[in-house]
Design a protein around this motif. Structure first.
Motif, PDB file in Angstrom:
ATOM      1  N   ASP A   1     -17.196 -19.628  -8.857  1.00  0.00           N
ATOM      2  CA  ASP A   1     -18.463 -20.056  -8.263  1.00  0.00           C
ATOM      3  C   ASP A   1     -18.591 -19.652  -6.807  1.00  0.00           C
ATOM      4  OD1 ASP A   1     -16.624 -21.685  -7.207  1.00  0.00           O
ATOM      5  OD2 ASP A   1     -17.599 -23.576  -7.764  1.00  0.00           O
TER       6      ASP A   1
ATOM      7  N   ALA B   1     -16.145 -17.177 -22.412  1.00  0.00           N
ATOM      8  CA  ALA B   1     -14.939 -17.696 -21.776  1.00  0.00           C
ATOM      9  C   ALA B   1     -14.566 -19.064 -22.360  1.00  0.00           C
ATOM     10  CB  ALA B   1     -15.149 -17.790 -20.274  1.00  0.00           C
TER      11      ALA B   1
ATOM     12  N   HIS C   1     -16.223 -28.156  -1.268  1.00  0.00           N
ATOM     13  CA  HIS C   1     -16.234 -27.086  -2.270  1.00  0.00           C
ATOM     14  C   HIS C   1     -17.433 -26.194  -1.956  1.00  0.00           C
ATOM     15  CE1 HIS C   1     -14.898 -25.405  -6.041  1.00  0.00           C
ATOM     16  NE2 HIS C   1     -16.151 -25.357  -6.468  1.00  0.00           N
ATOM     17  N   PHE C   2     -17.192 -25.107  -1.230  1.00  0.00           N
ATOM     18  CA  PHE C   2     -18.282 -24.284  -0.697  1.00  0.00           C
ATOM     19  C   PHE C   2     -18.553 -23.116  -1.649  1.00  0.00           C
ATOM     20  CE2 PHE C   2     -20.438 -21.556   2.383  1.00  0.00           C
ATOM     21  CZ  PHE C   2     -21.200 -22.485   3.071  1.00  0.00           C
ATOM     22  N   THR C   3     -19.671 -23.152  -2.344  1.00  0.00           N
ATOM     23  CA  THR C   3     -19.936 -22.152  -3.390  1.00  0.00           C
ATOM     24  C   THR C   3     -20.927 -21.092  -2.908  1.00  0.00           C
ATOM     25  OG1 THR C   3     -21.759 -23.417  -4.257  1.00  0.00           O
ATOM     26  CG2 THR C   3     -19.586 -23.877  -5.189  1.00  0.00           C
ATOM     27  N   ARG C   4     -21.243 -20.175  -3.815  1.00  0.00           N
ATOM     28  CA  ARG C   4     -22.227 -19.129  -3.510  1.00  0.00           C
ATOM     29  C   ARG C   4     -23.582 -19.724  -3.147  1.00  0.00           C
ATOM     30  NH1 ARG C   4     -19.680 -16.150  -7.866  1.00  0.00           N
ATOM     31  NH2 ARG C   4     -20.919 -17.290  -9.373  1.00  0.00           N
TER      32      ARG C   4
ATOM     33  N   PRO D   1     -26.735 -15.024  -5.532  1.00  0.00           N
ATOM     34  CA  PRO D   1     -26.766 -13.872  -6.463  1.00  0.00           C
ATOM     35  C   PRO D   1     -26.935 -14.300  -7.920  1.00  0.00           C
ATOM     36  CG  PRO D   1     -24.618 -14.133  -5.455  1.00  0.00           C
ATOM     37  CD  PRO D   1     -25.536 -15.020  -4.707  1.00  0.00           C
ATOM     38  N   ASP D   2     -26.563 -15.531  -8.234  1.00  0.00           N
ATOM     39  CA  ASP D   2     -26.726 -15.991  -9.625  1.00  0.00           C
ATOM     40  C   ASP D   2     -28.191 -15.936 -10.058  1.00  0.00           C
ATOM     41  OD1 ASP D   2     -23.975 -18.074  -9.930  1.00  0.00           O
ATOM     42  OD2 ASP D   2     -24.602 -17.211  -8.030  1.00  0.00           O
TER      43      ASP D   2
ATOM     44  N   GLU E   1     -21.492 -14.886 -20.656  1.00  0.00           N
ATOM     45  CA  GLU E   1     -20.075 -14.712 -20.332  1.00  0.00           C
ATOM     46  C   GLU E   1     -19.364 -16.060 -20.296  1.00  0.00           C
ATOM     47  OE1 GLU E   1     -18.375 -12.037 -20.128  1.00  0.00           O
ATOM     48  OE2 GLU E   1     -19.872 -10.445 -19.954  1.00  0.00           O
ATOM     49  N   LYS E   2     -20.071 -17.090 -19.818  1.00  0.00           N
ATOM     50  CA  LYS E   2     -19.475 -18.428 -19.787  1.00  0.00           C
ATOM     51  C   LYS E   2     -19.142 -18.887 -21.201  1.00  0.00           C
ATOM     52  CE  LYS E   2     -20.874 -20.670 -15.563  1.00  0.00           C
ATOM     53  NZ  LYS E   2     -22.001 -21.194 -14.856  1.00  0.00           N
TER      54      LYS E   2
ATOM     55  N   ILE F   1     -24.801 -14.390 -17.276  1.00  0.00           N
ATOM     56  CA  ILE F   1     -23.746 -15.282 -16.782  1.00  0.00           C
ATOM     57  C   ILE F   1     -23.468 -16.369 -17.827  1.00  0.00           C
ATOM     58  CG2 ILE F   1     -23.098 -16.880 -14.943  1.00  0.00           C
ATOM     59  CD1 ILE F   1     -24.892 -15.296 -13.083  1.00  0.00           C
TER      60      ILE F   1
ATOM     61  N   ILE G   1     -29.658 -11.580  -9.633  1.00  0.00           N
ATOM     62  CA  ILE G   1     -29.400 -10.472 -10.559  1.00  0.00           C
ATOM     63  C   ILE G   1     -30.504 -10.416 -11.606  1.00  0.00           C
ATOM     64  CG2 ILE G   1     -26.910 -10.374 -10.230  1.00  0.00           C
ATOM     65  CD1 ILE G   1     -26.562 -11.841 -12.824  1.00  0.00           C
TER      66      ILE G   1
ATOM     67  N   GLN H   1     -26.573  -9.773   6.612  1.00  0.00           N
ATOM     68  CA  GLN H   1     -25.835  -8.668   7.229  1.00  0.00           C
ATOM     69  C   GLN H   1     -25.207  -9.060   8.560  1.00  0.00           C
ATOM     70  OE1 GLN H   1     -28.911  -5.676   6.856  1.00  0.00           O
ATOM     71  NE2 GLN H   1     -27.589  -4.463   5.542  1.00  0.00           N
TER      72      GLN H   1
ATOM     73  N   MET I   1     -18.648 -13.746 -12.244  1.00  0.00           N
ATOM     74  CA  MET I   1     -19.472 -14.860 -11.761  1.00  0.00           C
ATOM     75  C   MET I   1     -19.384 -16.068 -12.673  1.00  0.00           C
ATOM     76  SD  MET I   1     -22.749 -12.710 -10.545  1.00  0.00           S
ATOM     77  CE  MET I   1     -23.749 -13.932  -9.745  1.00  0.00           C
TER      78      MET I   1
ATOM     79  N   VAL J   1     -27.420  -6.301  -6.786  1.00  0.00           N
ATOM     80  CA  VAL J   1     -28.191  -7.228  -5.971  1.00  0.00           C
ATOM     81  C   VAL J   1     -28.437  -6.566  -4.619  1.00  0.00           C
ATOM     82  CG1 VAL J   1     -28.057  -9.411  -4.760  1.00  0.00           C
ATOM     83  CG2 VAL J   1     -27.260  -9.250  -7.107  1.00  0.00           C
TER      84      VAL J   1
ATOM     85  N   VAL K   1     -25.112  -4.319  -4.002  1.00  0.00           N
ATOM     86  CA  VAL K   1     -23.757  -4.663  -4.408  1.00  0.00           C
ATOM     87  C   VAL K   1     -23.819  -5.033  -5.876  1.00  0.00           C
ATOM     88  CG1 VAL K   1     -21.866  -6.267  -4.069  1.00  0.00           C
ATOM     89  CG2 VAL K   1     -23.236  -5.551  -2.125  1.00  0.00           C
TER      90      VAL K   1
END
Lengths: 347, 404
Positions: B89, A256, A222-225, A239-240, A252-253, A249, A243, A210, B85, A203, B78
């Motif tokens: 989250d 999992a 609950h502070f997420t991306r 970034p979700d 992979e979920k 994702i 990419i 920056q 991911m 990414v 990056v």
């Protein structure tokens, strides 16, 4: 002809040669004249032997260089058949590195941060072509399977198509050059036993991210991306979404969550395939839309393409670069000295 | 544009690293040492770094031009792991006391991202430098010449500006002959190699020379024999082609498009030259096959209105048939006119310079490359090929920052 030192001189002897003249062996050319000697000799206290023309003096740097040409340079020459393939890069000073595989791939001895990464072998390019063009797999799936960036997969196919077309037309390809170069470069065969070819989920670092940012929130939040991206700026994506293969994702979920690997793979293939088709349809629609606004008239020699243009679309100050035609009081500037006329894109 | 190369381009006393595959340049790269900086003022350090780096990065680009290109924004990436991911989250970064749980360094080894090595990244976008990086030219200056001489295409269209800034996704192609010339051994290599005094060296060179002369000798003799035998045949076939093309040109002048007419005229011109060459074929054996090659190429490119009119179809067939009658042996004779040593062999010291940065994807067979994206920096690695250590690049970056 450059002056040469006698072959008996050891590599350690190079430095001392600057001031000391060896008289034991005097290499002679066919004409029988001495061709090498120290240039510093006339100014130094050491003895000097010189039967040659003073114009043929060499500097100490030149002497070092000729010495290097004789003893070191042949290491970097192109290897004969049967030698192990790959590049030969200069070693870092002081013998640092040079032992491990990664150290071998640094072409500049003073810059350890530039690594000569392997290129795709001919077989690897063929397998990518087969996957996409013959098996019809979506580019995203091929990229994920082979660990090759999507852009690279597309580029390989684009150039392979030209290669095949040239071969069909009977046009001569640079086969020998290609073989030699791929023999000389570090090469990756895209086999499972090798390291992954390249990271495919990179990414870009957004310039807005920056700077350090302080966002006061409640401790319980609950502070997420996604929240972080929003905090950095309205248009900053998490970034979700950034990419190249976001479908990975989900894949992979599923893994999992305990879904069977085979099933997850099928789902991933289906999803990437539909997304790719949707994108293709979208692009086709856009092209069609553009085309519908255009009228094509063929005369014998030219094709005229006529489009509607709004002459009033001149921007806020009447000087928009996209505005059409000459406007009163707005100079073109296309003849100004130093104006760059190089095209910025080729389509 | 600073066109002329400096007189002391490869100076051994004050070495400057250059964007070339030259032997002296390799020597200078091998022996490059970090200059002594401690005794110098900051300005002197920056000046020194700027001078050294600019001697390598786009030395043929005017300083003011580069200053306009310089960007303080450095691209970096990056890598995000989808597996990670999928399980997190992002809220894990607020764990513990609010700044994420502390992980040991062993668990999470981090190396720095060498941003400063990206100082000259904007120059890598230039067409001439990209051609050099793709290993299609032996120096950036040679690449520039190829572009100016019309040997380079971008996305299938001729591009004559070496300063064209490639956009991500642009494909550039270089004429195969030019690439082979740039990367191959020069002609008459045997004459250029100075005699060596070491016994081993002599043996090696002698062996090579014998091989070379043997190969060339055989080819040359064959060519001579064929040339003598087939000269009259050649002249006949060439005359046939010429007559066919001439007839077609006369009959279809009105209907043909401008492009077709240009192609036809080119064939007529070449066939005339070929006939002239064939007349004195004994003087230079290679010339006739060269022209036959060229004619075959031209006729292959020619697209006549064969679908529309039957007469045209006949004419086109006639031309092609005439060309097919060119004796096979003649067409296969090695081309003596090529500007590089035939058969092609790579030039010296190429393995020391053999690398292709990842922002390019190259297909060597068609001598084409795609500029995938702009070069980036990532953990422990910068994609801009530079021979200088990080500290020098950083000083150079600081020099150019002053006008930010």
């Amino acid at each position: 002809m450059p002056p040469r030192l006698p072959p008996t001189c050891s590599a350690q002897g190079i430095r001392c040669l600057k001031n000391v003249v060896i008289t034991a062996q005097e290499p002679k050319t066919a004409a029988g004249r001495l061709l090498w000697r120290s240039s510093r000799a006339p100014f130094s206290s050491s003895a000097s032997v010189s039967a040659s023309d003073p114009r043929q003096q060499t500097t100490p740097e030149q002497e070092d260089f000729y010495k290097w040409c004789e003893f070191e340079a042949p290491k970097y020459a192109y290897k004969k058949q049967g030698d192990p393939p790959g590049p030969v890069y200069p070693r870092p000073p002081g013998g640092r590195g040079g032992a491990g595989e990664t150290n071998k791939l640094r072409p500049f001895p003073q810059n350890p941060e530039f690594i000569s990464q392997p290129v795709l072998s001919e077989a690897a390019r063929d397998s990518i072509w087969k996957d996409v063009m013959e098996r019809g797999l979506p580019i995203k799936a091929v990229s994920a399977r082979r660990n090759v960036d999507m852009l690279r997969v597309a580029a390989v196919i684009r150039m392979k198509a030209i290669e095949k077309q040239w071969a069909a037309e009977g046009k001569e390809l640079a086969e020998k050059y290609s073989d030699t170069m791929l023999n000389m470069l570090p090469v990756h065969h895209l086999e499972d036993t090798e390291e992954p070819f390249e990271p495919i989920n990179e990414v870009y670092v957004h310039s807005k991210t920056q700077q350090q940012l302080f966002v006061p929130t409640s401790e319980s939040r609950h502070f997420t991306r996604v929240d972080a991206a929003k905090a950095f700026g309205e248009k900053v994506l998490p970034p979700d979404q950034k990419i190249r293969i976001p479908e990975l994702i989900g894949f992979e979920k599923e893994l999992a969550d305990g879904v069977d690997g085979k099933e997850a793979r099928v789902n991933f293939l289906r999803e990437t395939s539909t997304n790719e088709k949707e994108l293709a349809a979208k692009m086709a629609r856009r092209a069609q839309n553009d085309e519908s606004k255009r009228m094509r008239l063929k005369s014998g020699r030219f094709e005229f393409r006529i489009e509607n243009v709004n002459a009033d679309a001149v921007g806020k100050n009447g000087r928009s670069r996209l505005a059409t035609g000459w406007r009163y009081g707005v100079p073109h500037g296309d003849r100004r000295r130093g104006a760059v006329k190089i095209p910025t894109k080729v389509e | 544009m600073r066109h002329r190369r400096l007189a002391r381009y490869y100076d051994l006393a004050r070495p400057r690293l250059r964007l070339t595959w030259n032997k002296k340049n390799l020597y200078n790269i091998v022996n490059y040492r970090l200059p002594r900086l401690t005794s110098k003022t900051f300005f002197q350090q920056k000046w020194l770094a700027k001078a050294a780096t600019r001697g390598y990065h786009g030395e043929h680009v005017k300083e003011s031009q580069w200053e306009r290109m310089f960007s303080r924004r450095i691209r970096s990436v990056v890598n995000m792991e989808p597996a990670y991911m999928a399980q997190h989250d992002g809220s894990e970064h607020a764990e513990g006391r609010g700044s994420g749980k502390i992980r040991s360094l062993e668990e999470n080894p981090r190396s720095q991202t060498p941003h400063m090595q990206m100082t000259f990244a904007p120059l890598e976008r230039r067409l001439d430098i990209a051609i050099f990086r793709a290993m299609f030219a032996s120096s950036a200056r040679q690449a520039r010449q190829f572009v100016i001489h019309g040997a380079v295409k971008v996305n299938g269209k001729k591009m004559i500006y070496p300063g064209y800034l490639l956009n991500p996704g642009d494909m550039f192609q270089v004429d195969i002959d030019k690439v082979l010339y740039a990367t191959g051994k020069p002609k008459r290599q045997d004459l250029k190699t100075p005699p060596q005094e070491s016994e081993e060296g002599e043996e090696v060179i002698e062996e090579e020379a014998v091989e070379e002369t043997a190969v060339e000798g055989v080819e040359g003799e064959e060519a001579v024999a064929e040339g003598e035998a087939s000269t009259e045949e050649d002249i006949e076939t060439l005359k046939k082609i010429r007559a066919a093309v001439k007839a077609y040109y006369k009959a279809n002048r009105e209907q043909s498009s401008a492009k077709q007419k240009v192609a036809l005229r080119a064939i007529l011109k070449e066939s005339k030259a070929a006939l002239a060459a064939a007349a004195k074929a004994d003087a230079n054996v290679g010339t006739v096959p060269y022209y036959v090659d060229k004619l075959t190429d031209l006729v292959g490119k020619l697209k006549l209105n064969s679908e529309t009119q039957e007469e045209d179809k006949q004419a086109s067939e006639e031309i092609h048939r005439a060309l097919q009658e060119v004796p096979e042996t003649l067409a296969k004779t090695p081309n003596q006119i090529k500007p590089y040593l035939v058969p092609w062999r790579p030039r010296e010291f190429l393995p020391a310079f053999a690398f292709i940065p990842r922002y390019l994807e190259v297909n060597q067979k068609i001598c084409a490359a795609v500029y995938l994206r702009h070069p980036v920096a990532r953990e422990g690695m910068a994609e801009v090929p530079t021979p200088f250590p990080r500290i020098i690049s950083q000083l150079a970056f600081n020099w150019y920052l002053r006008r930010g």
